[in-house]
Design an enzyme around this catalytic site. Structure first.
Site, PDB file in Angstrom:
ATOM      1  N   LYS A   1       4.030  -6.457  -4.693  1.00  0.00           N
ATOM      2  CA  LYS A   1       3.489  -7.533  -5.537  1.00  0.00           C
ATOM      3  C   LYS A   1       3.259  -7.117  -6.986  1.00  0.00           C
ATOM      4  O   LYS A   1       3.303  -7.962  -7.879  1.00  0.00           O
ATOM      5  CB  LYS A   1       2.187  -8.072  -4.933  1.00  0.00           C
ATOM      6  CG  LYS A   1       2.399  -8.801  -3.608  1.00  0.00           C
ATOM      7  CD  LYS A   1       1.086  -9.338  -3.054  1.00  0.00           C
ATOM      8  CE  LYS A   1       1.306 -10.049  -1.738  1.00  0.00           C
ATOM      9  NZ  LYS A   1       0.042 -10.634  -1.225  1.00  0.00           N
TER      10      LYS A   1
ATOM     11  N   ASP B   1      -1.473 -16.603  -3.883  1.00  0.00           N
ATOM     12  CA  ASP B   1      -2.623 -16.002  -3.183  1.00  0.00           C
ATOM     13  C   ASP B   1      -3.913 -16.341  -3.932  1.00  0.00           C
ATOM     14  O   ASP B   1      -4.916 -16.727  -3.334  1.00  0.00           O
ATOM     15  CB  ASP B   1      -2.487 -14.481  -3.117  1.00  0.00           C
ATOM     16  CG  ASP B   1      -1.469 -14.011  -2.105  1.00  0.00           C
ATOM     17  OD1 ASP B   1      -1.196 -14.750  -1.143  1.00  0.00           O
ATOM     18  OD2 ASP B   1      -0.935 -12.898  -2.278  1.00  0.00           O
TER      19      ASP B   1
ATOM     20  N   GLY C   1     -10.885  -2.348   0.791  1.00  0.00           N
ATOM     21  CA  GLY C   1      -9.482  -2.279   0.386  1.00  0.00           C
ATOM     22  C   GLY C   1      -9.351  -2.154  -1.120  1.00  0.00           C
ATOM     23  O   GLY C   1     -10.277  -2.484  -1.870  1.00  0.00           O
ATOM     24  N   SER C   2      -8.189  -1.666  -1.559  1.00  0.00           N
ATOM     25  CA  SER C   2      -7.994  -1.442  -2.991  1.00  0.00           C
ATOM     26  C   SER C   2      -6.607  -1.861  -3.472  1.00  0.00           C
ATOM     27  O   SER C   2      -6.195  -1.519  -4.565  1.00  0.00           O
ATOM     28  CB  SER C   2      -8.204   0.052  -3.313  1.00  0.00           C
ATOM     29  OG  SER C   2      -7.329   0.855  -2.541  1.00  0.00           O
ATOM     30  N   GLY C   3      -5.877  -2.598  -2.638  1.00  0.00           N
ATOM     31  CA  GLY C   3      -4.529  -3.026  -2.984  1.00  0.00           C
ATOM     32  C   GLY C   3      -4.491  -4.333  -3.759  1.00  0.00           C
ATOM     33  O   GLY C   3      -5.508  -4.786  -4.304  1.00  0.00           O
TER      34      GLY C   3
ATOM     35  N   LYS D   1      -8.703   6.849  -6.153  1.00  0.00           N
ATOM     36  CA  LYS D   1      -8.170   6.564  -7.488  1.00  0.00           C
ATOM     37  C   LYS D   1      -8.089   5.056  -7.726  1.00  0.00           C
ATOM     38  O   LYS D   1      -8.494   4.549  -8.768  1.00  0.00           O
ATOM     39  CB  LYS D   1      -6.788   7.190  -7.667  1.00  0.00           C
ATOM     40  CG  LYS D   1      -6.211   6.984  -9.071  1.00  0.00           C
ATOM     41  CD  LYS D   1      -4.817   7.544  -9.207  1.00  0.00           C
ATOM     42  CE  LYS D   1      -4.295   7.351 -10.632  1.00  0.00           C
ATOM     43  NZ  LYS D   1      -4.318   5.942 -11.082  1.00  0.00           N
TER      44      LYS D   1
END
Length: 273
Positions: A69, A105, A128-130, A156
């Site tokens: 994405k 989204d 989550g970190s995406g 990170k």
């Protein structure tokens, strides 16, 4: 399925882990709207020469899933306002050979958050970190939410999100400011084949929460959802996000309005809502 001919429009999805769900929904919608088009999902490990391939095969629209994405941004000709801010797209429309990126989204999440009364009164913990976590936090910030905590394994990425959105990393001793707690899972935990028996939050946090939201939609009733249901929490399932996401994406692709009851009926037939 209608007969495919030279005028049939092609729409595809690209994912590292595709399912048949989007393919089934879209082909049913094309049939109901009498649109001469087909939709097909593809499993890919990387995306290269995107524009060249889309234009060569005259593909009209592309749905982008994780982990692509953010990676596709530099291959597009233009972005809508939200995608430009987020630097994340999940929808590409081919407009006379020019590729424009959108984020349906975000539109789906924004719609769901509109239904939450006094949303600024909650403490949010996002797991989550995406890309979807970033989209969730972005939508919360747009709503004026201040108390957002993030947890995840990629320190990170967590640090980058904290710096970008002025959030905090969640730890067991974090000072939650409000009485109401809203938990959001943006990880694959609970997804079929992805740690299906695990949950992204402790039972202690689930018990303490008021609302939980799980972005996983296969299966619909993850172990996280079942745990929240046991404690009688308000639950927002991943299939509701999918419902709105497909509605907005279909409208971007076709320039036609899609009434929610029609789409909801398709979801019900597929046992997804």
């Amino acid at each position: 399925m209608h007969e495919i001919n030279k005028d049939t429009k092609i729409f595809i999805s690209l994912s590292s882990n595709p399912s048949n769900f989007g393919t089934t929904v879209y082909n049913k919608l094309f049939k109901e709207f009498k649109i001469n088009a087909i939709y097909k999902s593809f499993k890919v490990n990387e995306i290269i020469n995107l524009k060249k391939n889309i234009n060569f095969f005259d593909i009209k629209g592309v749905s982008i899933s994780m982990p692509f994405k953010a990676k596709v941004i530099n291959q597009l000709d233009s972005l809508d306002k939200i995608s430009k801010e987020l630097k994340i797209v999940n929808t590409i429309k081919n407009i006379k050979g020019k590729l424009r990126g959108y984020n349906s989204d975000y539109l789906a999440i924004k719609k769901i958050f509109l239904s939450i009364e006094n949303i600024k009164s909650y403490d949010f913990i996002v797991s989550g970190s995406g890309a979807i976590a970033k989209t969730i936090i972005f939508a919360l910030k747009k709503k004026g939410v201040k108390n957002i905590f993030i947890q995840g394994r990629n320190k990170k990425k967590i640090k980058d999100l904290i710096n970008k959105f002025k959030c905090s990393e969640y730890r067991a001793n974090s000072n939650l400011k409000n009485n109401q707690l809203f938990l959001i899972n943006c990880t694959p935990i609970g997804m079929m084949g992805k740690n299906v028996e695990k949950i992204p939050f402790t039972n202690k946090l689930i018990k303490k929460s008021s609302i939980v939201m799980d972005l996983v939609n296969h299966p619909v009733n993850t172990k996280f959802v079942k745990s929240a249901n046991k404690y009688k929490k308000i639950i927002i399932k991943g299939n509701l996000v999918s419902l709105y996401q497909i509605k907005y994406q279909f409208e971007i692709y076709t320039n036609r309005k899609l009434k929610l009851p029609k789409l909801r009926n398709i979801f019900k037939k597929l046992s997804k809502i």
